[in-house]
Scaffold this motif. Sequence first.
Motif, PDB file in Angstrom:
ATOM      1  N   PHE A  18      26.141  11.417  22.423  1.00 28.38           N
ATOM      2  CA  PHE A  18      26.011   9.973  22.235  1.00 28.38           C
ATOM      3  C   PHE A  18      24.808   9.657  21.370  1.00 28.38           C
ATOM      4  CE2 PHE A  18      28.382   9.744  26.399  1.00 28.38           C
ATOM      5  CZ  PHE A  18      29.554   9.321  25.818  1.00 28.38           C
ATOM      6  N   ALA A  19      24.809   8.489  20.794  1.00 28.25           N
ATOM      7  CA  ALA A  19      23.777   8.103  19.837  1.00 28.25           C
ATOM      8  C   ALA A  19      22.407   7.965  20.494  1.00 28.25           C
ATOM      9  CB  ALA A  19      24.155   6.779  19.181  1.00 28.25           C
ATOM     10  N   PRO A  21      18.530   6.186  20.574  1.00 31.75           N
ATOM     11  CA  PRO A  21      18.174   4.755  20.514  1.00 31.75           C
ATOM     12  C   PRO A  21      18.050   4.197  19.096  1.00 31.75           C
ATOM     13  CG  PRO A  21      16.843   5.868  22.153  1.00 31.75           C
ATOM     14  CD  PRO A  21      17.632   6.929  21.445  1.00 31.75           C
ATOM     15  N   CYS A  23      19.617   5.274  16.309  1.00 34.42           N
ATOM     16  CA  CYS A  23      20.969   5.157  15.739  1.00 34.42           C
ATOM     17  C   CYS A  23      21.733   4.020  16.415  1.00 34.42           C
ATOM     18  CB  CYS A  23      21.730   6.465  15.882  1.00 34.42           C
ATOM     19  SG  CYS A  23      21.062   7.801  14.890  1.00 34.42           S
ATOM     20  N   GLU A  24      21.526   3.877  17.702  1.00 33.14           N
ATOM     21  CA  GLU A  24      22.213   2.816  18.436  1.00 33.14           C
ATOM     22  C   GLU A  24      21.804   1.437  17.909  1.00 33.14           C
ATOM     23  OE1 GLU A  24      22.666   1.400  23.055  1.00 33.14           O
ATOM     24  OE2 GLU A  24      22.146   3.472  22.613  1.00 33.14           O
ATOM     25  N   ARG A  25      20.550   1.289  17.585  1.00 37.92           N
ATOM     26  CA  ARG A  25      20.048   0.013  17.070  1.00 37.92           C
ATOM     27  C   ARG A  25      20.584  -0.272  15.668  1.00 37.92           C
ATOM     28  NH1 ARG A  25      14.767   1.041  17.282  1.00 37.92           N
ATOM     29  NH2 ARG A  25      14.705   1.627  15.102  1.00 37.92           N
ATOM     30  N   GLN A  27      23.473   0.825  14.284  1.00 36.01           N
ATOM     31  CA  GLN A  27      24.935   0.768  14.183  1.00 36.01           C
ATOM     32  C   GLN A  27      25.431  -0.655  14.415  1.00 36.01           C
ATOM     33  OE1 GLN A  27      27.160   3.062  13.378  1.00 36.01           O
ATOM     34  NE2 GLN A  27      25.656   4.683  13.146  1.00 36.01           N
ATOM     35  N   SER A  32      28.065   0.831  18.431  1.00 34.80           N
ATOM     36  CA  SER A  32      26.772   1.007  19.085  1.00 34.80           C
ATOM     37  C   SER A  32      26.881   1.962  20.265  1.00 34.80           C
ATOM     38  CB  SER A  32      26.266  -0.347  19.568  1.00 34.80           C
ATOM     39  OG  SER A  32      25.021  -0.201  20.194  1.00 34.80           O
ATOM     40  N   GLY A  33      26.046   2.992  20.255  1.00 35.00           N
ATOM     41  CA  GLY A  33      26.030   3.962  21.346  1.00 35.00           C
ATOM     42  C   GLY A  33      27.052   5.061  21.233  1.00 35.00           C
ATOM     43  N   HIS A  36      26.074   8.788  15.619  1.00 34.69           N
ATOM     44  CA  HIS A  36      24.760   8.992  15.006  1.00 34.69           C
ATOM     45  C   HIS A  36      24.835   8.657  13.527  1.00 34.69           C
ATOM     46  CE1 HIS A  36      22.430  10.924  18.166  1.00 34.69           C
ATOM     47  NE2 HIS A  36      23.531  11.530  18.545  1.00 34.69           N
TER      48      HIS A  36
END
Length: 86
Positions: A18-19, A21, A23-25, A27, A32-33, A36
């Motif tokens: 999972f991504a 933090p 990368c999550e921000r 995307q 999101s999440g 990557h």
Amino acid sequence: MKRLFLTISLLLLVVWAFACPVCERNQPKVLSGITHGAGPESRWDYVIVWATVAIVLCTLFFSVKWLVRPGERSGRHIKRFILNNE
């Protein structure tokens, strides 16, 4: 037993994929999440991905369909020649 262990191991490895933090921000909300790296750069990226998903699903459908019911009824089909060759 070996297959079960391998399957469980691979499923547990997915959790680590999972991504992070950062990368999550970066995307879009939809991804999101999940992934990557850089997000989609244009709408064409979504079109390409969905077209690929459609192709894969069609391929999977016909593969399973023809594995379950091949439909070769002819006595001269190549499989009959190979299976009945004595």
